[in-house]
Design an enzyme around this catalytic site. Structure first.
Site, PDB file in Angstrom:
ATOM      1  N   PHE A  15      -5.167  -3.899   2.326  1.00 20.07           N
ATOM      2  CA  PHE A  15      -5.147  -5.364   2.320  1.00 20.07           C
ATOM      3  C   PHE A  15      -3.722  -5.880   2.149  1.00 20.07           C
ATOM      4  CE2 PHE A  15      -8.872  -3.470   0.300  1.00 20.07           C
ATOM      5  CZ  PHE A  15      -9.864  -3.852   1.190  1.00 20.07           C
ATOM      6  N   GLY A  41      -1.803   0.973  -8.070  1.00 26.10           N
ATOM      7  CA  GLY A  41      -2.852   0.694  -7.080  1.00 26.10           C
ATOM      8  C   GLY A  41      -2.446   1.216  -5.713  1.00 26.10           C
ATOM      9  N   SER A  47       0.562  -0.033   1.533  1.00 21.72           N
ATOM     10  CA  SER A  47       1.813  -0.565   0.982  1.00 21.72           C
ATOM     11  C   SER A  47       2.738   0.559   0.537  1.00 21.72           C
ATOM     12  CB  SER A  47       1.539  -1.544  -0.150  1.00 21.72           C
ATOM     13  OG  SER A  47       0.586  -1.025  -1.034  1.00 21.72           O
ATOM     14  N   ASP A  66      -3.090   5.616  -9.145  1.00 21.61           N
ATOM     15  CA  ASP A  66      -4.443   5.108  -8.872  1.00 21.61           C
ATOM     16  C   ASP A  66      -5.448   6.146  -9.365  1.00 21.61           C
ATOM     17  OD1 ASP A  66      -6.834   4.031  -7.574  1.00 21.61           O
ATOM     18  OD2 ASP A  66      -5.488   3.014  -6.180  1.00 21.61           O
ATOM     19  N   GLY A  70     -11.698   3.268  -7.046  1.00 22.19           N
ATOM     20  CA  GLY A  70     -11.907   1.890  -6.578  1.00 22.19           C
ATOM     21  C   GLY A  70     -11.933   0.906  -7.734  1.00 22.19           C
ATOM     22  N   ASP A 136      -0.528  -3.955  -7.955  1.00 25.37           N
ATOM     23  CA  ASP A 136      -1.604  -4.272  -7.004  1.00 25.37           C
ATOM     24  C   ASP A 136      -2.826  -3.410  -7.342  1.00 25.37           C
ATOM     25  OD1 ASP A 136      -2.844  -5.502  -4.844  1.00 25.37           O
ATOM     26  OD2 ASP A 136      -2.020  -4.100  -3.371  1.00 25.37           O
ATOM     27  N   HIS A 139      -7.889  -6.411  -9.891  1.00 24.83           N
ATOM     28  CA  HIS A 139      -7.537  -7.823  -9.897  1.00 24.83           C
ATOM     29  C   HIS A 139      -8.319  -8.633 -10.923  1.00 24.83           C
ATOM     30  CE1 HIS A 139      -5.263  -6.556  -6.567  1.00 24.83           C
ATOM     31  NE2 HIS A 139      -5.248  -7.663  -5.861  1.00 24.83           N
ATOM     32  N   HIS A 164       1.035  -8.534  -6.119  1.00 19.58           N
ATOM     33  CA  HIS A 164       0.291  -8.910  -4.907  1.00 19.58           C
ATOM     34  C   HIS A 164      -0.886  -9.814  -5.244  1.00 19.58           C
ATOM     35  CE1 HIS A 164      -1.650  -7.824  -0.837  1.00 19.58           C
ATOM     36  NE2 HIS A 164      -0.675  -8.687  -0.673  1.00 19.58           N
ATOM     37  N   ASP A 165      -1.306 -10.588  -4.240  1.00 18.16           N
ATOM     38  CA  ASP A 165      -2.481 -11.463  -4.331  1.00 18.16           C
ATOM     39  C   ASP A 165      -2.304 -12.583  -5.357  1.00 18.16           C
ATOM     40  OD1 ASP A 165      -4.008  -9.907  -2.367  1.00 18.16           O
ATOM     41  OD2 ASP A 165      -4.053  -8.379  -3.925  1.00 18.16           O
TER      42      ASP A 165
HETATM   43 MG    MG Z   1      -3.542  -6.450  -2.827  1.00 20.14          MG
END
Ligand code: MG
Length: 207
Positions: A15, A41, A47, A66, A70, A136, A139, A164-165
């Site tokens: 993403f 992440g 990325s 990570d 998930g 990232d 979230h 990010h985000d």
């Molecule tokens: Mg992201």
């Protein structure tokens, strides 16, 4: 950024819009090899390839962390669930094989070190100041704030913190990444450095 790396990154699951990935690439190239680069992440490594491509050029190393099970929003029934990443034997998410394949394909196995585990646990044992930390991971409020609180202090003076985000308008997305971006500015340890899409990059100016 080398064309084959751009193509490989764009074909990865994930993403990270290309323009935002390019901003990550530039940030690593600009900050230089002051220290390692941390990504919280990894997912499938999209990325990571942008970060790794610049790291390869400047002789830096990326550590991408990570647990590969998930985050909340990637579990079954959630928006970002990808059923092809479920381990058929255990029924659990496992994005590590895809990450390894993607890093092998771009020849970044010696530039990028994958750390499999919880980023908070890793942070307890991490002492090396980092030239860039990219957050990232999960979230939700708990993981996003934990990632910020544990990893922002690892950025060296003059180093960069990318998040990010980050969505200032709640209509566009969840709050926690935006909250930690504000927390960084409020701390007066960071100033704005770059903004592309939902990516925010801050520069550390004080300990
Ligand atoms: Mg992201």
């Amino acid at each position: 950024m080398r064309t084959e790396h751009q193509k490989a990154a764009q074909s990865c699951r994930g993403f990270m819009p290309h323009e935002e990935g390019m901003a990550l690439y530039r940030a690593v190239a600009e900050v230089g090899a002051k220290g390692p680069i941390i990504e919280v992440g990894s997912y499938c490594g999209k990325s990571t390839i942008y970060l790794g491509s610049a790291a390869l050029e400047i002789g830096a190393t990326v550590f991408t962390i990570d647990h590969h099970r998930g985050s909340e929003e990637m579990q079954k029934g959630w928006d970002h669930h990808d059923s092809s990443l479920v381990d058929t034997e255990t029924g659990r998410m496992d994005s590590l094989p895809e990450l390894r394949k993607n890093l092998e394909n771009v020849g970044m196995e010696s530039t990028v070190v994958a750390i499999v585990g919880d980023a908070l646990t890793v942070s307890y044992f991490w002492e090396t100041p980092c030239s860039l930390v990219f957050i990232d991971g999960g979230h939700g409020p708990i993981p996003a704030h934990a990632d910020f609180d544990s990893w922002a202090p690892k950025v060296c003076i003059g180093g960069l913190l990318a998040i990010h985000d980050v969505f200032p308008d709640p209509e566009d997305g969840g709050r926690p990444p935006y909250e930690i971006y504000l927390k960084a500015l409020d701390s007066q340890r960071f100033i704005d450095y770059a903004a592309v899409g939902s990516l925010r990059i801050l520069k550390k100016i004080d300990v």
